[in-house]
Write a protein that holds these residues in place. Sequence first.
Motif, PDB file in Angstrom:
ATOM      1  N   MET A   1       0.798  -0.998  -0.174  1.00  0.00           N
ATOM      2  CA  MET A   1      -0.264   0.241   0.082  1.00  0.00           C
ATOM      3  C   MET A   1       0.922   1.497  -0.109  1.00  0.00           C
ATOM      4  SD  MET A   1      -3.473   0.600   2.677  1.00  0.00           S
ATOM      5  CE  MET A   1      -3.655   2.050   2.881  1.00  0.00           C
ATOM      6  N   THR A   2       0.752   2.461  -0.995  1.00  0.00           N
ATOM      7  CA  THR A   2       1.350   3.363  -1.488  1.00  0.00           C
ATOM      8  C   THR A   2       0.996   4.403  -0.517  1.00  0.00           C
ATOM      9  OG1 THR A   2       1.889   2.437  -3.155  1.00  0.00           O
ATOM     10  CG2 THR A   2       2.275   5.064  -2.930  1.00  0.00           C
ATOM     11  N   LYS A   3       0.871   5.067   0.646  1.00  0.00           N
ATOM     12  CA  LYS A   3       1.248   6.206   1.041  1.00  0.00           C
ATOM     13  C   LYS A   3       0.870   7.444   0.053  1.00  0.00           C
ATOM     14  CE  LYS A   3       1.661   3.893   5.783  1.00  0.00           C
ATOM     15  NZ  LYS A   3       2.343   4.884   7.219  1.00  0.00           N
ATOM     16  N   THR A   4       0.605   8.307   0.569  1.00  0.00           N
ATOM     17  CA  THR A   4       0.277   9.850  -0.492  1.00  0.00           C
ATOM     18  C   THR A   4      -0.047  10.700   0.206  1.00  0.00           C
ATOM     19  OG1 THR A   4      -1.472   9.334  -1.315  1.00  0.00           O
ATOM     20  CG2 THR A   4       0.716   8.348  -2.953  1.00  0.00           C
ATOM     21  N   LYS A   5       0.431  11.433   0.235  1.00  0.00           N
ATOM     22  CA  LYS A   5       0.457  12.812   0.906  1.00  0.00           C
ATOM     23  C   LYS A   5       0.336  14.511   0.132  1.00  0.00           C
ATOM     24  CE  LYS A   5       2.707  13.846   4.971  1.00  0.00           C
ATOM     25  NZ  LYS A   5       3.333  13.983   6.372  1.00  0.00           N
ATOM     26  N   TYR A   6       0.026  14.974   0.246  1.00  0.00           N
ATOM     27  CA  TYR A   6      -0.832  16.849  -0.399  1.00  0.00           C
ATOM     28  C   TYR A   6       0.280  18.027   0.113  1.00  0.00           C
ATOM     29  CZ  TYR A   6      -2.609  19.959  -3.457  1.00  0.00           C
ATOM     30  OH  TYR A   6      -3.194  21.030  -4.212  1.00  0.00           O
ATOM     31  N   VAL A   7       1.121  18.264  -0.477  1.00  0.00           N
ATOM     32  CA  VAL A   7       1.327  19.415  -0.176  1.00  0.00           C
ATOM     33  C   VAL A   7       0.974  20.678  -0.825  1.00  0.00           C
ATOM     34  CG1 VAL A   7       3.560  21.163   0.782  1.00  0.00           C
ATOM     35  CG2 VAL A   7       4.087  18.443   0.980  1.00  0.00           C
ATOM     36  N   VAL A   8       0.433  21.843  -0.379  1.00  0.00           N
ATOM     37  CA  VAL A   8      -0.235  23.076  -0.883  1.00  0.00           C
ATOM     38  C   VAL A   8       1.043  23.744  -1.530  1.00  0.00           C
ATOM     39  CG1 VAL A   8      -1.583  24.620  -0.930  1.00  0.00           C
ATOM     40  CG2 VAL A   8      -2.377  22.980   0.200  1.00  0.00           C
ATOM     41  N   SER A   9       1.564  24.283  -3.168  1.00  0.00           N
ATOM     42  CA  SER A   9       1.829  25.620  -3.279  1.00  0.00           C
ATOM     43  C   SER A   9       1.867  26.884  -3.057  1.00  0.00           C
ATOM     44  CB  SER A   9       2.027  24.894  -4.755  1.00  0.00           C
ATOM     45  OG  SER A   9       3.172  25.909  -5.320  1.00  0.00           O
ATOM     46  N   GLY A  10       2.783  27.720  -3.107  1.00  0.00           N
ATOM     47  CA  GLY A  10       2.415  28.550  -2.234  1.00  0.00           C
ATOM     48  C   GLY A  10       2.155  29.688  -4.256  1.00  0.00           C
ATOM     49  N   GLY A  11       2.148  28.861  -5.189  1.00  0.00           N
ATOM     50  CA  GLY A  11       2.622  30.107  -6.030  1.00  0.00           C
ATOM     51  C   GLY A  11       3.830  29.737  -6.447  1.00  0.00           C
ATOM     52  N   ILE A  12       4.349  29.110  -8.227  1.00  0.00           N
ATOM     53  CA  ILE A  12       5.820  29.713  -8.355  1.00  0.00           C
ATOM     54  C   ILE A  12       5.843  30.971  -8.519  1.00  0.00           C
ATOM     55  CG2 ILE A  12       7.501  28.733 -10.374  1.00  0.00           C
ATOM     56  CD1 ILE A  12       5.912  26.368 -11.021  1.00  0.00           C
ATOM     57  N   ALA A  13       5.360  32.187  -9.071  1.00  0.00           N
ATOM     58  CA  ALA A  13       5.699  33.225  -9.519  1.00  0.00           C
ATOM     59  C   ALA A  13       5.469  34.430  -7.680  1.00  0.00           C
ATOM     60  CB  ALA A  13       4.907  33.772 -10.112  1.00  0.00           C
TER      61      ALA A  13
ATOM     62  N   TRP B   1       9.206  11.621   2.423  1.00  0.00           N
ATOM     63  CA  TRP B   1       8.504  12.019   1.240  1.00  0.00           C
ATOM     64  C   TRP B   1       8.699  12.448  -0.008  1.00  0.00           C
ATOM     65  CZ3 TRP B   1       3.251  10.415   2.467  1.00  0.00           C
ATOM     66  CH2 TRP B   1       3.361   9.972   3.129  1.00  0.00           C
ATOM     67  N   ILE B   2       8.794  11.644  -0.914  1.00  0.00           N
ATOM     68  CA  ILE B   2       9.720  12.440  -2.167  1.00  0.00           C
ATOM     69  C   ILE B   2       8.375  12.641  -3.079  1.00  0.00           C
ATOM     70  CG2 ILE B   2      11.075  11.541  -4.211  1.00  0.00           C
ATOM     71  CD1 ILE B   2      12.207  10.878  -1.011  1.00  0.00           C
ATOM     72  N   VAL B   3       8.527  13.582  -3.839  1.00  0.00           N
ATOM     73  CA  VAL B   3       7.587  14.344  -4.685  1.00  0.00           C
ATOM     74  C   VAL B   3       7.350  13.090  -6.230  1.00  0.00           C
ATOM     75  CG1 VAL B   3       7.167  15.954  -6.422  1.00  0.00           C
ATOM     76  CG2 VAL B   3       8.286  16.833  -4.659  1.00  0.00           C
ATOM     77  N   LYS B   4       6.013  12.668  -6.542  1.00  0.00           N
ATOM     78  CA  LYS B   4       5.296  12.167  -6.928  1.00  0.00           C
ATOM     79  C   LYS B   4       5.443  12.759  -8.446  1.00  0.00           C
ATOM     80  CE  LYS B   4       2.266   8.106  -8.329  1.00  0.00           C
ATOM     81  NZ  LYS B   4       0.652   7.700  -7.444  1.00  0.00           N
ATOM     82  N   ARG B   5       4.535  13.782  -8.353  1.00  0.00           N
ATOM     83  CA  ARG B   5       3.714  14.302  -9.401  1.00  0.00           C
ATOM     84  C   ARG B   5       3.197  15.258  -8.864  1.00  0.00           C
ATOM     85  NH1 ARG B   5      -1.919  11.846 -10.997  1.00  0.00           N
ATOM     86  NH2 ARG B   5      -2.304  11.469  -9.356  1.00  0.00           N
TER      87      ARG B   5
ATOM     88  N   GLY C   1      -0.247  21.841  -6.355  1.00  0.00           N
ATOM     89  CA  GLY C   1       0.699  21.947  -5.066  1.00  0.00           C
ATOM     90  C   GLY C   1       1.189  20.162  -5.931  1.00  0.00           C
ATOM     91  N   TYR C   2       1.950  20.039  -5.225  1.00  0.00           N
ATOM     92  CA  TYR C   2       2.636  17.902  -5.263  1.00  0.00           C
ATOM     93  C   TYR C   2       1.782  17.275  -4.356  1.00  0.00           C
ATOM     94  CZ  TYR C   2       5.064  22.518  -6.098  1.00  0.00           C
ATOM     95  OH  TYR C   2       5.926  23.907  -6.682  1.00  0.00           O
ATOM     96  N   GLU C   3       1.925  15.839  -5.206  1.00  0.00           N
ATOM     97  CA  GLU C   3       1.783  15.120  -4.435  1.00  0.00           C
ATOM     98  C   GLU C   3       2.982  14.105  -3.690  1.00  0.00           C
ATOM     99  OE1 GLU C   3      -0.429  10.538  -5.163  1.00  0.00           O
ATOM    100  OE2 GLU C   3      -0.529  12.097  -6.846  1.00  0.00           O
ATOM    101  N   LEU C   4       2.963  13.702  -3.121  1.00  0.00           N
ATOM    102  CA  LEU C   4       4.199  12.892  -2.334  1.00  0.00           C
ATOM    103  C   LEU C   4       4.782  11.880  -2.107  1.00  0.00           C
ATOM    104  CD1 LEU C   4       5.610  16.268   0.541  1.00  0.00           C
ATOM    105  CD2 LEU C   4       5.860  16.144  -2.320  1.00  0.00           C
ATOM    106  N   GLU C   5       5.267  11.128  -1.897  1.00  0.00           N
ATOM    107  CA  GLU C   5       5.138   9.417  -1.869  1.00  0.00           C
ATOM    108  C   GLU C   5       5.907   9.019  -1.177  1.00  0.00           C
ATOM    109  OE1 GLU C   5       4.005   6.463  -5.508  1.00  0.00           O
ATOM    110  OE2 GLU C   5       6.056   6.667  -5.598  1.00  0.00           O
ATOM    111  N   LYS C   6       5.509   8.197  -0.066  1.00  0.00           N
ATOM    112  CA  LYS C   6       5.991   7.576   1.265  1.00  0.00           C
ATOM    113  C   LYS C   6       7.346   6.580   0.292  1.00  0.00           C
ATOM    114  CE  LYS C   6       8.061   7.756   5.239  1.00  0.00           C
ATOM    115  NZ  LYS C   6       8.295   9.383   5.276  1.00  0.00           N
ATOM    116  N   ARG C   7       8.719   6.992   0.837  1.00  0.00           N
ATOM    117  CA  ARG C   7       9.581   6.283   0.095  1.00  0.00           C
ATOM    118  C   ARG C   7      10.543   6.305   0.946  1.00  0.00           C
ATOM    119  NH1 ARG C   7      10.851   8.095  -5.272  1.00  0.00           N
ATOM    120  NH2 ARG C   7       8.848   8.856  -6.619  1.00  0.00           N
ATOM    121  N   GLU C   8      11.972   5.551   0.658  1.00  0.00           N
ATOM    122  CA  GLU C   8      13.799   6.203   1.764  1.00  0.00           C
ATOM    123  C   GLU C   8      13.579   7.197   1.609  1.00  0.00           C
ATOM    124  OE1 GLU C   8      15.370   4.069   3.172  1.00  0.00           O
ATOM    125  OE2 GLU C   8      13.909   2.676   2.697  1.00  0.00           O
ATOM    126  N   PRO C   9      14.223   7.743   2.363  1.00  0.00           N
ATOM    127  CA  PRO C   9      14.520   9.336   2.207  1.00  0.00           C
ATOM    128  C   PRO C   9      15.952   9.756   1.501  1.00  0.00           C
ATOM    129  CG  PRO C   9      14.408   8.904   5.111  1.00  0.00           C
ATOM    130  CD  PRO C   9      14.098   7.594   4.261  1.00  0.00           C
TER     131      PRO C   9
END
Length: 176
Positions: free
Chosen positions: A1-13, A31-35, A40-48
Amino acid sequence: MTKTKYVVSGGIAFSEKKDLEVLKKFAAKGWIVKRYKRMGYELEKREPELVDYSIDIRNLADDDEDKDEYFAMFEFAGWEHVCSRYDTHLFKAPVGTTPIYSDNTSKADKLLRMRKSIVPAVYIAALLTLVSYFVMVFAEGTFVEIAKWSFNVFIVLLFPCVLMYIALTYRSMRLQ
């Protein structure tokens, strides 16, 4: 089972540097960026990982050869492609890798490319706002109600577009 997390972006600009620092801290915790995902960004739990992230803005032609050459150039410099969305490409590299943008001229060029990509959105939002305003002022009956609703929607779209344009212009002027 893959754990994911969502991080909100403040906006690239507005907060590119802050976003990249947040992603770096999450990567160190595994927590590595997946896409990119919506605002924002979807992060996926992996090795640090101890990595730096960098964003490049580049309009790539649909030609696969150009894309391959573009990503190969970054790979040669030590940057691994993470994900892309429209003209925005996210890369990561081990901490200490030479940054993608190491001088003010190249940083300003990147900001100008970002600004150029939002100009059509500014014009379209401004045009639709003006049209709905004039319809609201000069029309009668049902059209007025539709124009009022449209005007409110378009002004809400126009405001962040103009703020992004101003922020990118200001940041690029500071670098030059």
